[in-house]
Motif scaffolding. Sequence first.
Motif, mmCIF file in Angstrom:
data_model
loop_
_atom_site.group_PDB
_atom_site.id
_atom_site.type_symbol
_atom_site.label_atom_id
_atom_site.label_comp_id
_atom_site.label_asym_id
_atom_site.label_seq_id
_atom_site.Cartn_x
_atom_site.Cartn_y
_atom_site.Cartn_z
ATOM 1 N N ARG A 603 75.862 42.112 20.725
ATOM 2 C CA ARG A 603 76.503 41.594 21.144
ATOM 3 C C ARG A 603 76.241 40.784 22.053
ATOM 4 O O ARG A 603 76.264 39.413 22.755
ATOM 5 C CB ARG A 603 77.773 41.333 21.056
ATOM 6 C CG ARG A 603 78.159 42.228 22.199
ATOM 7 C CD ARG A 603 80.162 42.844 22.026
ATOM 8 N NE ARG A 603 80.222 43.252 23.001
ATOM 9 C CZ ARG A 603 80.063 44.799 22.954
ATOM 10 N NH1 ARG A 603 80.067 45.439 21.761
ATOM 11 N NH2 ARG A 603 80.757 46.078 23.815
ATOM 12 N N HIS A 604 75.835 42.137 22.918
ATOM 13 C CA HIS A 604 74.690 41.088 24.207
ATOM 14 C C HIS A 604 73.223 40.715 24.095
ATOM 15 O O HIS A 604 72.877 41.611 23.023
ATOM 16 C CB HIS A 604 74.929 42.247 25.215
ATOM 17 C CG HIS A 604 76.380 42.449 26.315
ATOM 18 N ND1 HIS A 604 77.117 41.669 27.175
ATOM 19 C CD2 HIS A 604 77.464 43.135 25.956
ATOM 20 C CE1 HIS A 604 77.869 41.466 27.564
ATOM 21 N NE2 HIS A 604 78.212 43.095 26.330
ATOM 22 N N ARG A 634 68.499 39.445 16.584
ATOM 23 C CA ARG A 634 70.766 39.700 16.982
ATOM 24 C C ARG A 634 71.177 38.967 16.154
ATOM 25 O O ARG A 634 71.816 39.611 15.584
ATOM 26 C CB ARG A 634 70.164 39.090 18.236
ATOM 27 C CG ARG A 634 69.907 39.923 19.395
ATOM 28 C CD ARG A 634 70.836 41.140 19.461
ATOM 29 N NE ARG A 634 70.932 42.080 20.543
ATOM 30 C CZ ARG A 634 70.447 42.722 21.616
ATOM 31 N NH1 ARG A 634 69.677 43.251 20.352
ATOM 32 N NH2 ARG A 634 69.941 42.987 22.802
ATOM 33 N N GLY A 638 78.330 38.314 15.795
ATOM 34 C CA GLY A 638 78.953 38.757 17.003
ATOM 35 C C GLY A 638 80.234 38.124 16.821
ATOM 36 O O GLY A 638 81.292 37.496 17.087
ATOM 37 N N SER A 642 80.404 36.062 22.716
ATOM 38 C CA SER A 642 78.683 36.454 22.375
ATOM 39 C C SER A 642 78.295 34.416 21.200
ATOM 40 O O SER A 642 76.203 34.395 21.774
ATOM 41 C CB SER A 642 78.626 37.173 21.071
ATOM 42 O OG SER A 642 77.209 37.787 20.928
ATOM 43 N N TRP A 645 77.070 31.894 23.949
ATOM 44 C CA TRP A 645 76.008 31.789 24.437
ATOM 45 C C TRP A 645 74.900 31.704 23.681
ATOM 46 O O TRP A 645 74.394 31.124 24.210
ATOM 47 C CB TRP A 645 75.762 33.945 24.779
ATOM 48 C CG TRP A 645 75.227 33.664 25.683
ATOM 49 C CD1 TRP A 645 74.092 32.545 27.032
ATOM 50 C CD2 TRP A 645 74.326 34.781 26.650
ATOM 51 N NE1 TRP A 645 73.722 33.679 27.942
ATOM 52 C CE2 TRP A 645 73.938 34.736 27.812
ATOM 53 C CE3 TRP A 645 74.949 36.191 26.807
ATOM 54 C CZ2 TRP A 645 72.961 36.049 28.938
ATOM 55 C CZ3 TRP A 645 74.737 37.405 27.499
ATOM 56 C CH2 TRP A 645 73.891 37.367 28.094
ATOM 57 N N LYS A 646 74.646 32.051 22.405
ATOM 58 C CA LYS A 646 73.876 32.011 21.818
ATOM 59 C C LYS A 646 73.854 30.542 21.038
ATOM 60 O O LYS A 646 72.642 30.045 21.202
ATOM 61 C CB LYS A 646 74.226 33.276 19.961
ATOM 62 C CG LYS A 646 74.159 34.011 20.529
ATOM 63 C CD LYS A 646 74.254 35.031 18.780
ATOM 64 C CE LYS A 646 73.527 36.915 19.211
ATOM 65 N NZ LYS A 646 74.198 36.664 18.411
#
Length: 931
Positions: A603-604, A634, A638, A642, A645-646
């Motif tokens: 997830r990070h 990735r 997530g 997460s 952020w994406k």
Amino acid sequence: MNKYPCPRLRIALLGMVVMLAGMTMPTSAQALALPPTDDLTLWYTSPATDWETQALPIGNGPLGAKLFGGVATEQIQFNEKTLWTGGPGSSGYNFGNWTSPRPGAIDAVQAQIDRDARMAPSSVASALGQGKTNFGSYQTFGDLFLDFANPPSSTSQYRRELSLREAVARVGYTAGGVEYTREYFASNPGNVIVARLSASQNGRVSFTLRHTSPRNDKSVTAANGRLTIRGTLANNGMRFEAQVQVVNQGGTRTDSGDRVTVSGANSVMLVLSAGTNYSDAYPTYRGGDPASAVTSRVTTAAARSYDELKAAHVADYRNLFDRVKLNIGQTNPTIPTNQLRSGYTGGSSSQDRALEAMFFAYGRYLLISSSRENDILPANLQGVWNNVTNPPWDADYHVNINLQMNYWPAEQTNLRETTRPYDRYISSMVAPGRVTAGNMYGARGWVVNNETNPYGFTGVHNWATSFWFPEAAAWTTQHMYDSYRFSRDLNYLRNTAYPVIKGAAEFWLDFLHTDPRDGKLVVSPSYSPENGDFSAGASMSQQIVREVFTNALAAARALNVDTSFQNEVSTALSRLDPGLRIGRWGQLQEWKSDWDSQTDTHRHVSHLFALHPGNQILPGTAEAQAARVSLNARGDGGTGWSKAWKINFWARLLDGNRAHKLLGEQLKSSTLDNLWDTHPPFQIDGNFGATSGIAEMLVQSQHDTVHVLPALPSAWPTGSVTGLRARGDVTVDTTWRSGAAETITLRTGKSAPIKVRTAAATGAYHVRDESGATVTATRTGDTLGWNATVGKTYTVTFQTSGGNGQTVEGEAFTSQSGVQRADHPGASGGASAGYIQNGDWAAYSGVNTAGLRSFSARVSSAGSGGTIQIRSGSATGTLLGSVAVSPTGGWDTYATVSTTLSGSASGPLYLVFVGSGTNYLFDVDTFTVRT
């Protein structure tokens, strides 16, 4: 200390309440419209039964509440942000610092990593970690219950709602021919929560007010219609107090022990406030008893009418909220919000647009509600809301991304005031952080690790995969320097930001390690958050240190101070490993060694810090392409934060459709019925990250150019936004049609050169100031520039529909190599240009490339996607432009991609298709070219 005011004050208060009971207040309840007439109202047709997923939040920064809307009993769970266990006053609290010296411990870990390249987290934790002692947890203040007399067995026209435009929650229903209405708001002016209960017939409001708490540490008393909740946390001796004043119009009010009962009233107003004796002053973290301040706030507010309190609240809130307005083609939702969310597809419907626009606004609402300029503490992992004594992750301040993400939308969406408690909190960590830096690391400056609390916890704990992250201090200062970049306020930089940034940089000047592999300066031990082994020079670590050095140097130069410090930083930067490497499968490496796995879906995505929130990667570079490869590996799954952020990552890569897909994934699978983000469980940073991501799709400025509509998704072809902020003290409005800007309006707060970038700038344009006078701009590609003057307003208009526009069916090629007609029911004309593989091309002799300035295409892909090259004359002719095509999830799932064209060439249009692998890449349904 007495729990009641002195006798004389009690008599005065009693007289005041009697006077208030006779004041004129609205008595008639108004039925709530079904559906509401506002597109920014969350609404539901039944009471909430679950705190996390259904109850609606209100807040004013220091105070928060969750509202259930029950018919027989109303539940109001409430919080005051400083009510925390742990810290000074609790047994054995040590700020996370080692309780006994460990000479050589860090050196030994560094030596082992130098020798073996990596080290297991459990081994590092054993050497450097230490168990938490009374770290503490954020606490609920308890619940207020209103038990209604003779509740109806059935109701009609029930609705529970939260207006984002007013920050007012409401409950309404009809029973026995009577319309009942409740309103709630949390007012920052006065620091109170206010409620009003009314009915369409006089004498119909009757209830008993009581308080409950999961802790046994308080007393509850009732006197003169005021419920007082007072106590001391057993864990640390923190004093707390809340008061609720009941002001009834008509009927009777009776105090009985720990309850207040109202019978036969026409309407009732409740006024609540709360506080503790917390102070953010290190090392004691204690101030004065909260009783007098709470009493004053409640008494002052109760002396005013409900309408006055509401008007002051709405005016204060709207001064912030109304600065930004977004239109992406939404219409007023016709179904309750839980159904709107569950029915969301991410498709083309205006109801989907309504949820997206609401989600954007909701993030701004939640930030205003949980972080205000008069707050002591910033928004925590749950904002200001918590209903238990042991919340997930203690509802603390995780500083390995979560606290930072909370404030990503603040500057962009014109809510700078909400950052004041963040600045105050980070500044307050410097004193304890200096102790930790000196005692544990032998370094100057200050430090904080993976997570912290309100009590200066800057040291470590011993959870192997999350105990060590000294880069956190540097990361927390990034937002402060960015606040300066947005405002260009030198006083803020000098007095608030720079001392904190400098201290974070000083720590790394002392603690960087020389890598024996190449002599570069690296972070060691270094850990990419919650993933893999410890090593030296993990990418995120290096990128963060590079950023804090760069910011500290720029700040010192802007202030013309600290020459020797500037020299130190410049020297360190020249030796610093930058943390940007492209690995064996084209990815941006997560570690200095090429250890990345193509099957890692963690997830990070920490090694992309340089892309966002950093500004070290520019679109179109090799590093940007490597970041794209990493993101594809990735995946789009997530946790909620997460995915948020994406959204920001893909927006920074100028891929609006992929950013929009991630927004859709978050809404479909990581958002609760009350639109809270879920990890799971609830974690508020995902809400803030999504709002930031939407703003990034519309305006970016991290590279000192105001880039308007940099990542506009095809799902938002027409729309407008007003009030977004860009770095350089610029406020931005824009309207767009058919995916291109029609107008851009810029309000400048500083006199300085300005650069504005947008795809439409390659065509005809005109720049005027507020007086209508023409402003001469220079154009370089898709970027316009001129010298702006403080206080001026500039409007750029574009010709978006002029010239010779031409739309062509993809399968209407006149010659081709490899490309074939592909029949699809969802395609225009029932077919597309399909079966496309790497190196194929299609020619369109009826399209002349002379003067072409833009290209857009409707595409679909169940394959890997790829790139369309637009060429003139032949498949190897002059390259006019190219555009990336991302997978859409199916051959009948369409997206629109677009690009500007440059160069001068005359001849038939050729589309050349590029991609990887041997499978089919994508289909082209139609494309449009414009001069």
